[in-house]
Scaffold this active site. Structure first.
Site, PDB file in Angstrom:
ATOM      1  N   MET A 164     -34.869 125.086 -53.751  1.00 41.60           N
ATOM      2  CA  MET A 164     -35.924 124.125 -54.084  1.00 41.60           C
ATOM      3  C   MET A 164     -36.068 123.192 -52.887  1.00 41.60           C
ATOM      4  SD  MET A 164     -35.568 121.612 -57.343  1.00 41.60           S
ATOM      5  CE  MET A 164     -34.649 120.279 -56.615  1.00 41.60           C
ATOM      6  N   ARG A 297     -33.032 118.880 -64.015  1.00 40.06           N
ATOM      7  CA  ARG A 297     -32.537 117.539 -64.361  1.00 40.06           C
ATOM      8  C   ARG A 297     -31.599 117.616 -65.557  1.00 40.06           C
ATOM      9  NH1 ARG A 297     -37.611 113.543 -62.709  1.00 40.06           N
ATOM     10  NH2 ARG A 297     -37.034 113.693 -60.519  1.00 40.06           N
ATOM     11  N   TYR A 440     -28.499 113.325 -56.782  1.00 42.03           N
ATOM     12  CA  TYR A 440     -29.589 114.282 -56.480  1.00 42.03           C
ATOM     13  C   TYR A 440     -30.453 114.586 -57.688  1.00 42.03           C
ATOM     14  CZ  TYR A 440     -26.244 118.302 -57.429  1.00 42.03           C
ATOM     15  OH  TYR A 440     -25.348 119.188 -57.934  1.00 42.03           O
ATOM     16  N   GLU A 441     -31.503 115.328 -57.418  1.00 43.63           N
ATOM     17  CA  GLU A 441     -32.483 115.677 -58.455  1.00 43.63           C
ATOM     18  C   GLU A 441     -33.178 114.424 -59.000  1.00 43.63           C
ATOM     19  OE1 GLU A 441     -32.809 118.997 -58.655  1.00 43.63           O
ATOM     20  OE2 GLU A 441     -34.616 118.395 -59.719  1.00 43.63           O
ATOM     21  N   GLY A 442     -33.403 113.461 -58.100  1.00 51.47           N
ATOM     22  CA  GLY A 442     -33.931 112.154 -58.504  1.00 51.47           C
ATOM     23  C   GLY A 442     -32.750 111.281 -58.879  1.00 51.47           C
TER      24      GLY A 442
END
Ligand code: FAD
Length: 593
Positions: A164, A297, A440-442
Site C-alpha cells: 500500500m 485499520r 501507522y495506518e493513520g
C-alpha cells in the site's frame, strides 16, 4: 518465553455463545453458501496450528536478524520463506477473498480471529499476508474486471503479495500533499513516477511479484485530496496470458532500521515511469484506498491486541514461577524460599488489567467485525445499521485496541521486572512491535479526529446515537436482579457518553478547536463504554452458565467484575479532561512552549 497458545476456547465463546455467529451466517444467504459452524471451527483449529507451530517459533529470530538489503534486493528473515510457503499452500491467503476469483469468502468475524492469531504469533510475518488481503479487497470492490481476473486470483493463491503506497516524505497524515505523478497513455494505462517512503512489504523475496497500490495525481488534477487517484502498479509486468514479463521500473531505494517489527521490510519505493492501471474512478483514489485502509485499520487494532495476548501469556507463566517476597497476609508457600509473585496485589492488578482488556478487545473486535459483515453481506435495516456502526467504530478499533494493547505489552514487560528489559525473554520485542500500531495506518491522533470530527460531528451525532440506542435497548431488556451490578454502571456510562457528545457538539459551534482538543479523550471514553457494554453481555452469559461448574464462566464473570471495578472508572477522569476546553491548549503562544 511461553510458547504462544491460541485462546480457542475464548474465541469460540465469543463467536457462538456471545454473538451466535452460526445463526447470523445461516440468516445471510451470501454467507450461508460459504460458512457454517463446522467449517468455521475447522478453519480456526487449522489456523491455530499454523500460528503456534510455524509462525510463532520464527518470531524471535526474525526480531534479532531482521531484513536484509543488498544490491537493491530485500531478503526476509530466516525461515520466513518456508513459513510463508506453508501459509499460502494452506490456502490462507484466500480466506476473506471474493469466491468469484478463487477466494473463500469467509466473514470478517472469522478472518478477524485469524488475524489475531497471526499477530500474536508474529506481527512482522502477519503484515505480508494481511496487506495482500487488504489490497485484494480494494481491487475486488473498485477494480475493473480485467484487473480482477489478472491479479486477484494470483494474490489469493499467495503467488503474489501486495503493498500500500501512500506515504511520501512530506505527506503522511495529509495525503492531499502527495507529489507522485500519473501520466495517461494512449493504451489506457498510466506512467507513474514518484517516491514513496515507509512502504511495508514494498520489496521482499517471498513472492515472485508484488502488486503495489499507489496513490498519485494526474497533472491537471484538482489540488488536495480531491485530486488523488489510485493505481495498480506491478513490480513485474504481467503479460496478457498472465505470465510474468519485464521488470516495471519499480525499485527499492533502501530499507528502514526500526524500533520494532524488525522482520517486516519497510521500504523506500521508487517508481520511474512505471506502468500503472487505474483502480476505480479518476480523482476518487482516496475512497478506493479507504476500502483497504478501513480493513487495515481494524487489522492494525488487532495487531495491538495480538501482541498484548502473547505478552499476557508470557507474563502469567512467569508470574507463577517467579519467587520473590511473601504475601502481606503471611507466607503462601512456607516450604519454598519465597512466594510466587502472584501473591502481590500489584502483579495481580497488572495481570487482570491485561486479561480484562484483552478479552474485552477480542469480543469488541468481533462485534465490529459482525457489523462489517452485516454492512457487506446483509440487507435492509441490518445492513444500514452495520454500515453506521462499522464506520463509527473503525477508528475506535484502530486506536483503542492499540493503546490498550501497548499498555498491556508494557504491563507484561513490567511483570518480568529487569528480565523484561532483557532481549532474550522476548517481552521487549512485544513492546517494540506493539508501539508502531499506535502510529501507522493513520496515527491514533488522526483516528480520534476521524471519530469525533468526521463520524460524530459529521453526522450531527447520528452515528453515535445508533450505538447509544442499541446499548439502551439492551439495558431496558436486562431486568434480572443478578445483572444490576453491571447494568447500573453501564447505564451511567452510556448516559455520560451521550451527555459528553452533546456537550462537545454544542461547544464546537463556538470553537471548532474544542473537538480537536477533546478528540483523544473522547475516543477513550467511547472505548471504555463500548467495552463495558460487551463485558456486561459476557457477564450475563457467564452468570447463566455458572451452574455448569465450568471454571471458564467463573473466570469470565470475575474478569467482568474486575473490568467494571477497575477499568471502566477511567472514563470519569477522561470526561473531565475532554470537557476542560480548548483554551488551555491554544491560549499559549508557540514561542512560549
Ligand atoms: C514501520 C512503518 C510502516 C509503515 N507502513 C506504511 C505503508 O505500508 N504504506 C504507507 O503508505 N505508509 C506506511 N507508513 C507510514 C505511516 O502510515 C505514517 O508514518 C503515519 O500515517 C503518520 O504520518 P507521518 O509519519 O508523516 O506523521 P505526520 O503526519 O507528520 O504527523 C506527525 C504528528 O502530527 C499529528 N498530526 C498530523 N496531522 C494531524 C491532524 N490533522 N490532527 C491531529 N494531529 C495531527 C500526528 O498524529 C503525529 O502525532 C508506515 C510507517 C512506519 C513507521
Amino acid at each position: 518465553m511461553a510458547d504462544y497458545r491460541v485462546p480457542l476456547r475464548d474465541m469460540n465463546f465469543i463467536l457462538y455463545e456471545l454473538f451466535k455467529a452460526d445463526e447470523i451466517w445461516q440468516s445471510i444467504p451470501k454467507l450461508a453458501e460459504q460458512v457454517d459452524r463446522d467449517t468455521a471451527e475447522a478453519i480456526l483449529q487449522e489456523c491455530a496450528k499454523i500460528s503456534e507451530q510455524e509462525i510463532a517459533p520464527i518470531a524471535r529470530q526474525g526480531h534479532e536478524v531482521g531484513v536484509g538489503f543488498e544490491n537493491g534486493k530485500v531478503t526476509t528473515a530466516p525461515k520466513y520463506k518456508e513459513a510463508f510457503k506453508t501459509y499460502t499452500e494452506g490456502g490462507w491467503s484466500a480466506l476473506g477473498g471474493d469466491p468469484q476469483y478463487g477466494g473463500m469468502g469467509m466473514p470478517k468475524m472469522l478472518t478477524a480471529l485469524h488475524e489475531e492469531m497471526l499477530c500474536s504469533a508474529d506481527i512482522s510475518f502477519s503484515l505480508y499476508p494481511c496487506l495482500t488481503a487488504g489490497a485484494g479487497l480494494s481491487i475486488a470492490k473498485h477494480g475493473s474486471e480485467v484487473l480482477k481476473e489478472k491479479y486477484l486470483t494470483r494474490m489469493y493463491a499467495g503467488d503474489w503479495a501486495a503493498s500500500m503506497c501512500l506515504t511520501e516524505s512530506h505527506a503522511g497524515s495529509d495525503l492531499g500533499l502527495i507529489r507522485t505523478k500519473a501520466l495517461p497513455q494512449e493504451d489506457g494505462s498510466y506512467k507513474i513516477t514518484g517516491n514513496k517512503i515507509f512502504i511495508t512489504g514494498g520489496d521482499h523475496d517471498l513472492t515472485e511479484n508484488i502488486i503495489h497500490l499507489v496513490l498519485a495525481k494526474l497533472p491537471d488534477a484538482p489540488a488536495g485530496p480531491r485530486g488523488i487517484s489510485l493505481f495498480l502498479v506491478p513490480k513485474i509486468n504481467v503479460n496478457e496470458d498472465g505470465s510474468l514479463g519485464d521488470a516495471n521500473n519499480v525499485s527499492c531505494g533502501s530499507i528502514e532500521h526500526k524500533m520494532g517489527i524488525n522482520a517486516s521490510a519497510t521500504c523506500v519505493m521508487n517508481f520511474d515511469d512505471s506502468q500503472g492501471f487505474l483502480v476505480g474512478e479518476l480523482n476518487k483514489g482516496l475512497t478506493c484506498m479507504f476500502t483497504m485502509m478501513n480493513f487495515e485499520r481494524i487489522g492494525v487494532g488487532i495487531q495491538g491486541l495480538g501482541a498484548a495476548v502473547h505478552s499476557y501469556q508470557n507474563a502469567l507463566e512467569y508470574a507463577k514461577d517467579r519467587l520473590q517476597g511473601r504475601a502481606l497476609t503471611g507466607a503462601k508457600s512456607p516450604n519454598k524460599e519465597a512466594d510466587s509473585i502472584m501473591v502481590h496485589g500489584d502483579v495481580r492488578r497488572m495481570l487482570l488489567n491485561m486479561k480484562a482488556l484483552n478479552e474485552g478487545s477480542r469480543a469488541l473486535s468481533s462485534y465490529i467485525a459482525m457489523q462489517l459483515d452485516y454492512a457487506t453481506y446483509g440487507t435492509g435495516e441490518l445492513q444500514v445499521k452495520g454500515e453506521a456502526l462499522s464506520a463509527l467504530m473503525t477508528p475506535l478499533a484502530k486506536a483503542f485496541f492499540t493503546d490498550m494493547g501497548f499498555e498491556s505489552t508494557v504491563a507484561g514487560q513490567q511483570i518480568f521486572g529487569g528480565h523484561g528489559f532483557i532481549r532474550e525473554w522476548g517481552q521487549e520485542q512485544l513492546v517494540r512491535d506493539a508501539r508502531i500500531t499506535q502510529i501507522y495506518e493513520g496515527t491514533n491522533g488522526i483516528q480520534a479526529m476521524d471519530l469525533l470530527l468526521r463520524k460524530v460531528a459529521g453526522s450531527k451525532g447520528g452515528l453515535m446515537k445508533v450505538f447509544i440506542d442499541e446499548v439502551n435497548t439492551y439495558i431496558n431488556e436486562s431486568t434480572g436482579d443478578n445483572m444490576a451490578e453491571f447494568i447500573k454502571p453501564l447505564t451511567k456510562a452510556v448516559t455520560d457518553l451521550e451527555k459528553l457528545t452533546l456537550h462537545l457538539l454544542d461547544k464546537a459551534n463556538d470553537d471548532i478547536n474544542e473537538l480537536g482538543g477533546a478528540a483523544n479523550d473522547y475516543l477513550h471514553v467511547f472505548g471504555y463504554t463500548a467495552m463495558a457494554y460487551i463485558w456486561a453481555r459476557m457477564a450475563k452469559i457467564s452468570l447463566d452458565k455458572l451452574v455448569t461448574g465450568d471454571d471458564f464462566y467463573q473466570s469470565k464473570l470475575h474478569t467482568a467484575r474486575y473490568y467494571f471495578a477497575r477499568l471502566l472508572p477511567r472514563r470519569i477522569s477522561l470526561i473531565e479532561t475532554a470537557k476542560s476546553g480548548a483554551e488551555v491548549l491554544f491560549n499559549i503562544d508557540d514561542e512560549m512552549f
